[in-house]
Design a protein around this motif. Structure first.
Motif, PDB file in Angstrom:
ATOM      1  N   TYR A 953       0.853  -1.187   0.000  1.00 21.75           N
ATOM      2  CA  TYR A 953       0.000   0.000   0.000  1.00 21.75           C
ATOM      3  C   TYR A 953       0.890   1.238   0.000  1.00 21.75           C
ATOM      4  CZ  TYR A 953      -4.408  -2.324   1.226  1.00 21.75           C
ATOM      5  OH  TYR A 953      -5.555  -3.062   1.220  1.00 21.75           O
ATOM      6  N   ARG A 954       0.385   2.306  -0.594  1.00 21.77           N
ATOM      7  CA  ARG A 954       1.067   3.587  -0.415  1.00 21.77           C
ATOM      8  C   ARG A 954       0.201   4.417   0.521  1.00 21.77           C
ATOM      9  NH1 ARG A 954       2.246   5.268  -5.279  1.00 21.77           N
ATOM     10  NH2 ARG A 954       4.500   5.168  -5.159  1.00 21.77           N
ATOM     11  N   ILE A 955       0.846   5.041   1.513  1.00 20.79           N
ATOM     12  CA  ILE A 955       0.117   5.926   2.419  1.00 20.79           C
ATOM     13  C   ILE A 955       0.644   7.333   2.187  1.00 20.79           C
ATOM     14  CG2 ILE A 955      -0.401   6.490   4.808  1.00 20.79           C
ATOM     15  CD1 ILE A 955      -0.113   3.619   5.525  1.00 20.79           C
ATOM     16  N   GLU A 956      -0.239   8.230   1.782  1.00 20.59           N
ATOM     17  CA  GLU A 956       0.156   9.627   1.637  1.00 20.59           C
ATOM     18  C   GLU A 956      -0.314  10.378   2.862  1.00 20.59           C
ATOM     19  OE1 GLU A 956      -1.409  11.195  -1.941  1.00 20.59           O
ATOM     20  OE2 GLU A 956      -0.180   9.909  -3.221  1.00 20.59           O
ATOM     21  N   VAL A 957       0.541  11.216   3.388  1.00 17.04           N
ATOM     22  CA  VAL A 957       0.188  11.953   4.602  1.00 17.04           C
ATOM     23  C   VAL A 957       0.193  13.438   4.286  1.00 17.04           C
ATOM     24  CG1 VAL A 957       0.716  12.322   7.010  1.00 17.04           C
ATOM     25  CG2 VAL A 957       1.345  10.183   5.924  1.00 17.04           C
ATOM     26  N   SER A1007       4.848  10.753   1.293  1.00 14.91           N
ATOM     27  CA  SER A1007       4.211   9.431   1.271  1.00 14.91           C
ATOM     28  C   SER A1007       5.243   8.350   1.555  1.00 14.91           C
ATOM     29  CB  SER A1007       3.572   9.182  -0.086  1.00 14.91           C
ATOM     30  OG  SER A1007       4.568   9.114  -1.062  1.00 14.91           O
ATOM     31  N   PHE A1008       4.762   7.161   1.908  1.00 14.88           N
ATOM     32  CA  PHE A1008       5.654   6.020   2.097  1.00 14.88           C
ATOM     33  C   PHE A1008       4.894   4.766   1.712  1.00 14.88           C
ATOM     34  CE2 PHE A1008       3.410   6.626   6.024  1.00 14.88           C
ATOM     35  CZ  PHE A1008       3.208   5.376   6.595  1.00 14.88           C
ATOM     36  N   GLU A1009       5.641   3.698   1.429  1.00 18.20           N
ATOM     37  CA  GLU A1009       4.983   2.462   1.029  1.00 18.20           C
ATOM     38  C   GLU A1009       5.197   1.430   2.116  1.00 18.20           C
ATOM     39  OE1 GLU A1009       6.030   1.306  -2.907  1.00 18.20           O
ATOM     40  OE2 GLU A1009       5.204   3.147  -3.759  1.00 18.20           O
ATOM     41  N   VAL A1010       4.187   0.570   2.277  1.00 14.19           N
ATOM     42  CA  VAL A1010       4.229  -0.346   3.411  1.00 14.19           C
ATOM     43  C   VAL A1010       3.446  -1.600   3.040  1.00 14.19           C
ATOM     44  CG1 VAL A1010       2.197   0.697   4.450  1.00 14.19           C
ATOM     45  CG2 VAL A1010       3.813  -0.507   5.893  1.00 14.19           C
ATOM     46  N   SER A1254      -4.070  14.839   7.317  1.00 16.29           N
ATOM     47  CA  SER A1254      -4.952  13.787   6.846  1.00 16.29           C
ATOM     48  C   SER A1254      -4.098  12.697   6.228  1.00 16.29           C
ATOM     49  CB  SER A1254      -5.924  14.358   5.821  1.00 16.29           C
ATOM     50  OG  SER A1254      -6.862  13.368   5.494  1.00 16.29           O
ATOM     51  N   MET A1255      -4.721  11.568   5.921  1.00  9.32           N
ATOM     52  CA  MET A1255      -3.997  10.482   5.256  1.00  9.32           C
ATOM     53  C   MET A1255      -4.815  10.072   4.043  1.00  9.32           C
ATOM     54  SD  MET A1255      -2.485   9.887   8.218  1.00  9.32           S
ATOM     55  CE  MET A1255      -3.330  10.174   9.733  1.00  9.32           C
ATOM     56  N   CYS A1256      -4.134   9.352   3.172  1.00  8.19           N
ATOM     57  CA  CYS A1256      -4.855   8.730   2.080  1.00  8.19           C
ATOM     58  C   CYS A1256      -4.062   7.490   1.750  1.00  8.19           C
ATOM     59  CB  CYS A1256      -4.906   9.689   0.908  1.00  8.19           C
ATOM     60  SG  CYS A1256      -5.673   8.941  -0.497  1.00  8.19           S
ATOM     61  N   MET A1257      -4.703   6.331   1.747  1.00  9.28           N
ATOM     62  CA  MET A1257      -3.928   5.128   1.446  1.00  9.28           C
ATOM     63  C   MET A1257      -4.595   4.371   0.312  1.00  9.28           C
ATOM     64  SD  MET A1257      -4.719   2.860   4.781  1.00  9.28           S
ATOM     65  CE  MET A1257      -4.136   1.322   4.152  1.00  9.28           C
ATOM     66  N   TYR A1258      -3.793   3.731  -0.512  1.00 12.61           N
ATOM     67  CA  TYR A1258      -4.365   2.956  -1.605  1.00 12.61           C
ATOM     68  C   TYR A1258      -3.359   1.880  -1.974  1.00 12.61           C
ATOM     69  CZ  TYR A1258      -1.500   6.547  -3.843  1.00 12.61           C
ATOM     70  OH  TYR A1258      -0.482   7.401  -4.166  1.00 12.61           O
ATOM     71  N   LYS A1259      -3.867   0.834  -2.591  1.00 13.01           N
ATOM     72  CA  LYS A1259      -2.988  -0.260  -3.003  1.00 13.01           C
ATOM     73  C   LYS A1259      -2.119   0.232  -4.138  1.00 13.01           C
ATOM     74  CE  LYS A1259      -5.183  -4.540  -1.832  1.00 13.01           C
ATOM     75  NZ  LYS A1259      -5.988  -5.659  -2.268  1.00 13.01           N
ATOM     76  N   VAL A1260      -0.883  -0.170  -4.128  1.00 13.26           N
ATOM     77  CA  VAL A1260       0.006   0.244  -5.203  1.00 13.26           C
ATOM     78  C   VAL A1260      -0.086  -0.810  -6.291  1.00 13.26           C
ATOM     79  CG1 VAL A1260       2.359   0.753  -5.837  1.00 13.26           C
ATOM     80  CG2 VAL A1260       1.528   1.303  -3.563  1.00 13.26           C
ATOM     81  N   SER A1261      -0.496  -0.407  -7.482  1.00 21.41           N
ATOM     82  CA  SER A1261      -0.482  -1.369  -8.586  1.00 21.41           C
ATOM     83  C   SER A1261       0.400  -0.768  -9.684  1.00 21.41           C
ATOM     84  CB  SER A1261      -1.894  -1.608  -9.091  1.00 21.41           C
ATOM     85  OG  SER A1261      -2.466  -0.359  -9.409  1.00 21.41           O
TER      86      SER A1261
END
Length: 1791
Positions: A953-957, A1007-1010, A1254-1261
């Motif tokens: 997932y990528r989480i953008e902060v 952002s970071f990926e996790v 705020s955050m926004c997270m989404y699957k990285v494809s």
């Protein structure tokens, strides 16, 4: 109770699937999840695996450790005494006394009135346990003419207990009339009414301010009495007879030193207790006589209370007390809840009970001089041992006050009663209790070094102090009692009885504990399990318990089923409706079963009336439940599941209520752990739960099962953290039944044991064993997969913890590693318990393994680890021969709720498996394969099949800024930084170089990926930490926040929907013209993305006009055709308030109904299909949409002439999701968590600031398009966060219900406003002695966001000396408002106007606002077209286009069009949202010291204008309306038929010296009298006398405003608002004695009966039934003349007519009065002529002559004539006698 989970086993129940969190269908469900159903609102942790019993060997443990009763809580009782009416008595000076428990408060005294108006507010604060609070009596009494010297006479009282008020909806009564009655004379009837508001608030309750109804509704006194729902208005007097027969089983009191001393001196051994019974009910106390030195006292007395029925006091408190010269102590207490022993239905019954025994529990039976558990005997907290039982009988008899033999007083009486027969309460049977201790572990290390034994007692049997108690069979007691006791003590533990029976073994042999680990010990029972058994004799009332058990078992099953349904809904599994149908099916079947079972009762002895009535009630209720459940089952659909679950919850409450049996039989069982002779900890088991019956349904839920019990500390010491540590965990098997049912008492034990008995001869074959030896044992390996935990308790001062978990199973324990500084540890650790020995058969263990206890601790560098919470689990068991595979293996990770005391303290994600080690040893066990890439060192990670599947997932902060940071270690935070961490990865914000200058971040998005689990329910929390970077590279933690659920931040692409918008051409017509055929109510539909609809929303003019004519009362301004010049902001406000009131009333009526329907409709997306033809769509859409308008917006249906605003009865944030549409606030915590019951209560003190972002997270494809601005990521269109200058304008209207701050029960409030460094204290404008001050002020401040973003509005109490006290304050986050897309900066008004009271306030006109919104949202439009149309995107709106300016000229404008679009902005596709309307918000005022209890409310609103835009106009003028000056002239012309009071001295004739007195309510000191019409014999008086009353009046509120000093010593004048009422009284003047009051009338100047034309037509009906008489208002009528009746009460308290007055009322405004002045009385100017009174009244010095004439001529005429005749005769005779001698001499001498 803990929620439990079905874990299905394929061979047991095919219906249950295993508790697997299904991941595959989550994405499918995201579609509907997005909108309505917030999963993070509900905790997912109840997926606990303490399983339902599949086999019947074990029962479920109770997870909550702490006794909740008995702990003191903060309460606040507020009472507003508004007014009193119809007080009985003549010309009285009443005051009201409000009394709660010992506290008394008085209102002021009102002079000479029977209907005083007070409007005074009293607050009582308490800090006591709930039981004590709810038993306190609230007493209202009216006292007449009390002053310093005399106590005054009591008019009447009203009593109600606080519990009744608390059990009301909203915990309050509002504007209700309390009916007063005389406690000394029950025949007297009603003594008057007091109107009051009463509310009881406990800490943390939400207070709802009820809407103030209008006066006319409440004048219906009878319909608004102060009584709970369902209590009849006409309450009657009743006698409550409590018969007290006898008591037994009293504990042996001071048998210690004193007794031996006594024995030595006196040589006798008496029982050392002098018991009596004390009963408290409805504020009265009754006592029986004292039975001297007696352990088995027999009273045979009855205590009689006289009280109204139904009583407003719920409980009767019955205590056995020990009479003592110094102080009496309670031996035991029992509460009788009247609700449980009566029923108010049609086939109901009066309260009745017994004759039955009630059991009392309290402190231990050992006698000590200072009993530390004494308050347990007073009924506070859970009793820890049996104290006594008391045989009582309660009956109620309704009195007939008219019958001559009823005594009038309500004093408590004591009378003797005949003895009761031995078996009246049932036949005595021998009961047998058996218990076996299978395991005793987790023994606290403090007590682990001494030998430990367990004692089991039932009632007074089994307690070693009381010695063996022989049953008194047939009344003869064994003579050799004493010797026998000796014998038993010498011989072994068992002794042969006469019947070859046994005595009891109540304690296990002492044993030394063995160490389990650092914290706990366990007892080494291994294969030898000690047993206890007790024989006892009780009345056989098992039927009661059986019935209760049947109902309880149904209820347990229902509760479990409902929890399952909740679970399914929560974890979003399929088909919750099927499970619910099953649950309802079971319920209706269970209830029907009850009807069959409960009727089969053979044993009739000892059945009481209550037994019969309750049976009838239960049968009837259960039948109803069965039918309703059946009916409901057919209505369950997917869409209605939630609503039906709510209804089923009501069934559950009803069943639990029915199962609670008020008449006790067998006492509860207590298990004590005794260490070295000292009692350490106890557990209490209800006897019904372990009672045996041949029928499964009737058997107690724990009978013949192994139950896990946690022993706890008794009494007060068990509160708080001390009570949370487990003292000991025991696995115990219990069985209770009649001795003759004893054959299968062992059958529930795990199999594979041998019984060990004492070999004492042949008779012992049937003896129970004293221990069991297990031959069979199984060896297992337990695997504990500890993955992670979240939302744990903060145990360190940093606001974090260093958590580790300790897992206990059987006698082993293991620990996870310690993870430093986190509240969301991910241990990812497998704990292996090798060679776990469990006794019993393999199959039993497979179905029902023992439970695992997991405790969480916080590791401290020094000292003991702090306890953070505990949870239980059951492992999934695999026997050696079973394969390791689906569906049961590998087990799934599940969430377990962690409890700390009674509060929840986080949740834990784990899985547990118990694997049997077969003959081949460990070789057969499945391998442990952890993930290859992780190097854990010696720790084993959670194996592959169990750990969750991860994806990237990528989480953008979004980093916005930090706010309100408090100091850390006394130093200010200067250079903070935010660290974000999730699942081991993270990102840091930029450093804020100077927090005080600018607390915002320079770089907005990072952002970071996790790698996160696929299953969203298993996502780990995201941690936000703020650190302060100090010099020399030091970092200090400022505070932290854990976002437990990232669900709402997951970005779900919505391209599918966006396309729909483009294709569907939607037309929305908004039409301002009235349409006569239009209907208001229809159905609702949410316009869905693809629907075509034409919606008409209209503001109806005709409607309003029609209404206006019908309204009886209302704003006077309307009736003047709404003259624009008269209207101001307040007109708008009052009109809106009225609308709010109507809306709230309507809402109350249909509340539950609409809420659920709304949900359902929205869920189904309505029923407009995208492919409908436009015509169909339009019709349907129109109706539905409009009901939405009507339902949501009752404001629409008001007078369209008067523009309104929206009054929010709560904070504005509540309706707009805290304005967190894109900018979220996260509270930062630091410091230890609170140890209170309600852990959220103290969290307030731990907040050290806020992080905004705020955050926004989404699957990285791989194929993801990155066409967005790469710096901002998903956060497009977000404003920059540079400092902004803003003009903030705060409008404060009024405050209500403030907490009194001064001794006199009032406050002198003023406003203080603080925003950043700007502080305004409006101290000089304080409002004297007001709890509902009207401020009407606005304040302007220029500030800079983000430095000053929190606005604090406080209300202080002004004090002449000393500092001012804070009453309460409210805080608003202005920054979130400023940036919100709901646009709360300046509310959108209803209509657009350039002048007048409804002037447009915003510097931007509607067209400019609309253009800006369209530009920001990249929308097409607005396009203004001809004919009043505007098009935005694909919606068309219509509205009028003409605007009237000040001079009445019309001109064309598009503003109305633009405004129409703004008002319907939420319907615009893609970017639409509701814009904040012009409004007033009501915010609660809170005080930091009194957390959670509201101190009042404030009505206000805030406007904000950025300084870089054009400047706004001047602030609205909302200063309070000045009262208008009026003058009321009352001319008293004549009176007639006035009662004649005086007897004439000479003549005895009836007459009266009449005069009339008048005043306006509240201005008694300005009362005016006419002159006296002396000696009226007919009751006629002529006066022609003028009273003049100037007064100040507020039209809108219909109140007179009076300013006066309260007393000589008052510093300043106080303003009172009082209803406009004119009082007229007629009096009889006396020269020497006090004048006599004859009669009175009170006219409400807004609504009073029209005067009669002639005296003849004037009757008492004009006053007595006001409802039917036409009323007028002097403010509309201006001048009115007529006859009105005077009334007074006679001896029988009936109203009677005592005269009539002809009066003329003339109302003038202040100016008119100046122009045409008039004199008072008959003076100049405009004098009235003298009345034409008969001459008799003129010269009172002629009265004696007149009286003589009257005496002689009228009254005694004949008597006078007779007397005069007789006198004449006498005179003649006397003359004759006088003259005769001389005459005779003359004659004789011939002279």
């Amino acid at each position: 109770m803990k929620r439990s989970k079905h874990r299905g086993h394929k061979q047991d129940k095919n219906a249950d699937e295993p508790a697997v969190l299904e991941t595959q269908n989550l994405d499918r469900q995201d579609m509907f999840m997005g909108g309505r159903f917030e999963a993070d609102a509900v905790s997912l942790a109840s997926v606990t695996a303490v399983t339902t019993n599949v086999s019947n060997k074990r029962s479920k443990p109770d997870i909550k450790m702490e006794p909740s009763s008995g702990r003191p809580v903060d309460y606040q009782v507020s009472v507003t005494v508004i007014e009193a009416r119809q007080l009985v008595g003549l010309n009285m000076d009443p005051m009201v006394c409000v009394e709660i428990g010992e506290d008394k408060k008085y209102t002021s005294m009102k002079e000479s009135t029977n209907c005083p108006y007070y409007n005074e507010y009293f607050v009582f604060d308490f800090h006591v346990p709930p039981d004590v609070m709810f038993d306190k009596i609230l007493k209202l009494s009216v006292i007449h003419s009390k002053n310093l010297l005399r106590s005054g006479t009591l008019v009447g009282t009203f009593k109600m207990d606080v519990g009744t008020i608390y059990s009301q909806p909203e915990h309050q009564f509002n504007h209700k009339w309390a009916l007063l009655s005389d406690p000394d004379d029950i025949t007297a009837g009603c003594k008057g009414y007091v109107k009051c508001d009463v509310a009881v608030v406990a800490k943390g309750d939400a207070v709802k301010t009820p809407h103030k109804a209008n006066e006319s509704d409440e004048d219906d006194v009878e319909g608004n009495l102060l009584i709970p729902e369902g209590v009849p208005a006409e309450r009657q007097w009743a006698r409550y007879y409590l018969k007290v027969y006898r008591a037994e089983g009293l504990p042996r009191m001071n048998t210690s030193i004193m007794a031996n001393v006594k024995k030595a001196f006196i040589g006798e051994n008496k029982d050392l207790v002098d018991p009596y019974v004390q009963v408290q009910f409805a504020g009265q106390k009754g006592k029986t006589s004292v039975q001297k030195s007696c352990y088995e006292p027999i009273w045979n007395e009855q205590i009689v209370f006289t009280e109204m029925f139904p009583p407003l006091c719920k409980r009767m408190k019955i205590q056995i007390r020990d009479s003592d010269k110094v102080n009496d102590v309670a031996i035991g207490t029992h509460f009788l809840d009247l609700k449980k022993i009566s029923n108010d239905g049609d086939k109901g019954f009066l309260p009745t009970l017994g004759p039955a025994w009630v059991n009392m529990y309290g402190s231990t039976r050992t006698y000590t001089l200072m009993d530390e558990y004494q308050e347990l005997n007073e009924g506070l907290g859970e009793g820890v041992s049996f104290r006594a039982r008391l045989l009582i009988n309660l009956g109620v008899e309704i009195l007939d006050p008219s019958s001559p033999d009823t005594s009038c007083s309500t004093e408590v009486q004591l009378e003797g009663i005949p003895n009761i027969s031995e078996n009246a309460t049932g036949k005595i049977e021998e009961f047998f209790l058996f218990g076996s201790f299978l395991e005793a572990t987790m023994i606290d290390r403090k007590i682990g070094d001494k030998p430990i034994n367990f004692e089991v007692t039932i009632g007074y049997y089994g307690d070693e102090l009381d010695g063996p108690i022989q049953h008194k069979s047939g009344g003869k007691k064994k003579a050799d009692g004493e010797e026998e006791t000796e014998l038993i003590h010498d011989s072994s533990d068992e002794e042969m009885d006469d019947d070859g029976d046994l005595t009891s073994v109540a304690t296990t042999p002492p044993m030394k504990p063995v160490v389990t680990d650092r914290n706990y010990f366990h007892l080494p029972y291994f294969e030898r399990k000690p047993c206890v058994y007790i024989k006892s004799w009780w009345q056989d009332q098992r039927r009661r318990l059986y019935n209760a058990n049947i109902i309880d078992n149904i209820a347990d099953k229902l509760e479990e089923g409902l929890n399952d349904v909740h679970e399914i809904i929560k974890t979003e599994k399929a088909y919750p409706e099927r499970r619910l149908r099953g649950v309802l099916e079971d319920l209706s079947h269970g209830c029907s079963q009850f009807l069959v079972l409960a009727n089969t009762d053979q044993n009739l002895s000892g059945k009481t009336k209550l037994d019969r009535e309750r049976l009838k009630l239960c049968m009837c209720e259960m039948e109803a439940v069965a039918q309703q459940a059946k009916a409901m089952r057919s209505q369950v659909k997917k869409s209605t599941v939630r609503e039906k679950v709510k209804l089923a919850q009501n069934f559950l409450h009803k069943l639990r209520f029915l199962a609670d049996e008020p008449q006790h039989s067998v006492p509860d069982v207590f298990i004590w752990m005794i260490s070295n002779g000292k009692r350490m900890a106890y557990a209490r088991v209800a006897s019904k739960d372990i009672l045996y019956s041949g029928m499964d349904e009737e058997r107690g839920k724990d009978c013949g099962k192994v139950k896990t019990i946690f022993l706890r500390i008794p009494g007060k010491r068990g509160f708080g953290p001390a009570g949370w540590t487990v003292q000991s965990k025991i696995e115990i098997y219990l069985w209770l039944g009649l001795t003759r049912q004893r054959k299968d008492f062992l059958c529930g034990l795990p199999n594979g044991f041998e019984e060990n008995k004492l070999s004492r001869g042949p008779g012992l074959a049937s003896a129970p064993p004293i221990s069991l030896t297990y031959m069979m044992k199984q060896i297992f390996q337990l695997r504990v997969h500890m993955y992670q935990a979240r939302s744990l308790f903060a145990a360190d001062s940093t606001g974090l913890s260093d958590p580790f978990a300790r897992v206990f199973f059987s006698t082993q324990s293991q620990v996870t590693e310690v993870l430093p500084e986190t509240l969301c540890p991910t241990w990812d650790q497998l704990l292996l318990f090798e060679n776990v020995e469990l006794f019993g058969e393999a199959t039993e263990l497979r179905d029902d393994p023992p439970i695992i206890v997991i405790e969480l601790y916080d590791q401290d560098t020094v000292g003991k680890a702090d306890f953070m919470g505990r949870t239980f689990a059951k492992p999934v068991v695999k026997m050696a021969e079973e394969p390791y595979g689906a569906p049961r293996f590998p087990p799934q990770l599940e969430y377990y709720q962690i409890y700390r005391g009674n509060g929840m303290a986080g949740e834990m994600l784990a899985a547990f498996e118990l694997l049997q080690i077969g003959p081949n040893g460990k070789a057969d066990l499945p391998p442990i394969d952890g993930p290859a890439d992780v190097d854990h060192g010696p720790l084993l990670p959670v194996p592959l099949g169990i750990r969750p599947v991860l994806s990237k997932y990528r989480i953008e902060v979004l980093f916005w800024g930090l706010r309100d940071l408090k100091r850390v270690n006394l130093a200010q935070v200067d250079r903070p930084r935010v660290d974000i961490e999730c699942a081991g990865k993270g990102v840091q914000s930029t450093l804020i170089p100077n927090y005080r200058k600018n607390p915002n971040f320079s770089t907005l998005v990072k952002s970071f990926e996790v790698d996160l689990p696929e299953n969203e329910l298993l996502h780990p929390p995201l941690n936000i930490r703020v650190v302060d970077c100090r010099a020399f590279g030091r970092y200090t933690l400022v505070g932290s926040h854990a976002v437990t659920s990232l669900r709402k931040f997951i970005y779900r692409p919505s391209d599918k929907q966006a396309n729909n918008w483009a294709t569907a051409e939607e037309i929305v017509v908004v039409n301002m013209e009235p349409e006569p055929t239009f209907k208001k109510m229809d159905t609702v539909v949410r316009l869905d993305c693809g629907s075509d609809a034409v919606v008409k929303v209209e503001e109806d003019d005709k409607d309003a006009k029609g209404k206006k004519k019908k309204r009886k009362k209302g704003d006077e301004m309307e009736d003047e055709g709404l003259d624009e010049s008269m209207l101001d902001w307040w007109s708008k406000y009052f009109a809106s308030l009225e609308t709010l009131t109507e809306a709230l009333k309507a809402q109350e009526g249909t509340l539950s109904d609409t809420e659920d329907k709304e949900d359902v409709d929205l869920a189904d997306g309505g029923d407009v299909k995208p492919d409908d033809s436009p015509v169909k769509g339009s019709k349907r859409g129109k109706g539905k949409k409009d009901r939405k308008k009507a339902a949501m917006d009752p404001l629409e249906k008001k007078k369209a002439k008067l523009e309104e605003l929206k009054v929010y009865p709560k904070e504005l944030e509540g309706d707009f999701d805290n304005f967190e549409d894109w900018l979220h606030s996260f509270n930062l915590f630091r410091g230890k968590g609170g140890d209170d019951d309600d852990q959220n209560g103290t969290d307030e003190d731990r907040i050290v600031g806020k992080f905004k972002g705020s955050m926004c997270m989404y699957k990285v494809s791989e194929d993801q398009p990155r066409d967005l601005d790469s710096n901002m990521g998903m956060f497009q269109n977000i404003p920059h966060n540079d400092p902004v200058n803003v003009l903030v304008r705060v409008y404060i209207i009024r405050a209500t219900d403030l907490h009194p701050a001064d001794i006199n029960g009032k406050a002198d409030p003023y406003i203080a406003i603080k925003l950043g460094n700007t502080e305004v204290k409006d101290k000089e404008n304080y409002i004297s002695k007001q709890l509902n001050p009207l401020f009407g002020k606005s304040f302007d401040m220029e500030v800079t966001f983000p430095m000053d973003s929190t606005l604090t509005v406080s209300i202080y109490d002004w004090d002449l000396v000393g500092t001012d006290d804070l009453i309460g304050e409210t805080k608003l986050d202005l920054e979130n408002r400023f940036y919100s897309k709901h646009r709360p900066t300046c509310g959108i008004t209803r209509g657009y106007a350039t002048h007048g009271y409804n002037i447009w306030r915003d510097p931007m006109k509607p067209t400019q606002i609309l253009a800006k919104l369209c530009k920001d949202g990249k929308l097409d439009g607005p396009h203004y077209g001809p004919g009043g149309r505007v098009k935005v995107e694909n919606r068309v709106f219509m509205a009028p286009t003409e605007l009237e300016d000040e001079n009445g000229l019309k001109k064309q404008t598009n503003e109305h069009l633009a405004l129409t679009v703004l008002k319907h902005w939420e319907e615009i596709p893609r970017v639409g949202c509701k814009l904040v309307p012009e409004h007033v918000e009501t915010r609660p005022l809170l005080h930091p010291d009194k957390a959670g209890i509201e101190q009042g409310r404030i009505e206000m609103w805030v406007d904000m204008f950025p300084k870089d835009m054009m400047a706004p106009g001047p602030a609205l003028d909302i200063s309070p309306r000045k009262p208008k000056k009026f003058e009321l002239r009352v001319i008293i012309w004549n009176t007639d038929e006035v009662v004649l009071e005086d007897d004439d001295i000479f003549t005895g004739e009836k007459s009266s010296d009449i005069f009339v007195r008048g005043w306006l309510k509240g201005q008694q000191e300005d009362k005016q009298d006419t002159d006296v019409h002396y000696h009226s014999i007919t009751g006629e008086g002529n006066f022609n006398w003028r009273f003049i009353y100037p007064f100040d009046y507020l039209m809108a509120e219909e109140k007179i405003v009076i300013s006066k000093k309260e007393s000589m010593f008052a510093w300043d004048e106080t303003e009172y608002k009082i209803p406009a009422r004119l009082n007229l009284q007629v009096w009889d003047a006396d020269h020497f004695s006090a004048d006599d009051f004859l009669g009175a009338i009170e006219l409400d100047l807004n609504r009073f009966p029209r005067g009669a034309k002639t005296a003849k037509q004037c009757t008492m009906e004009m006053v007595s039934n006001e409802a039917d008489v036409p009323t007028v208002s002097i403010f509309k009528q201006k001048r009115i003349k007529g006859w009105w009746p005077f009334v007074a009460r006679n001896e029988d308290d009936e109203f009677e007519l005592t005269g009539k007055v002809e009066a003329e009322l003339h109302l003038l405004t202040g100016e008119e009065a100046e122009k045409s002045p008039a004199g008072d009385g008959r003076n100049e100017p405009d004098p009235l002529e003298k009345p034409n009174r008969p001459d008799i009244a003129l010269l009172w010095f002629l009265i004696p002559l007149k009286a003589a004439k009257h005496l002689v001529c009228d009254q005694y005429r004949w008597l006078t004539i007779k007397i005069v005749s007789a006198l004449l005769v006498l005179a003649i005779l006397a003359l004759f006698l006088y003259n005769m001698p001389g005459y005779m001499v003359k004659k004789m001498l011939g002279a």
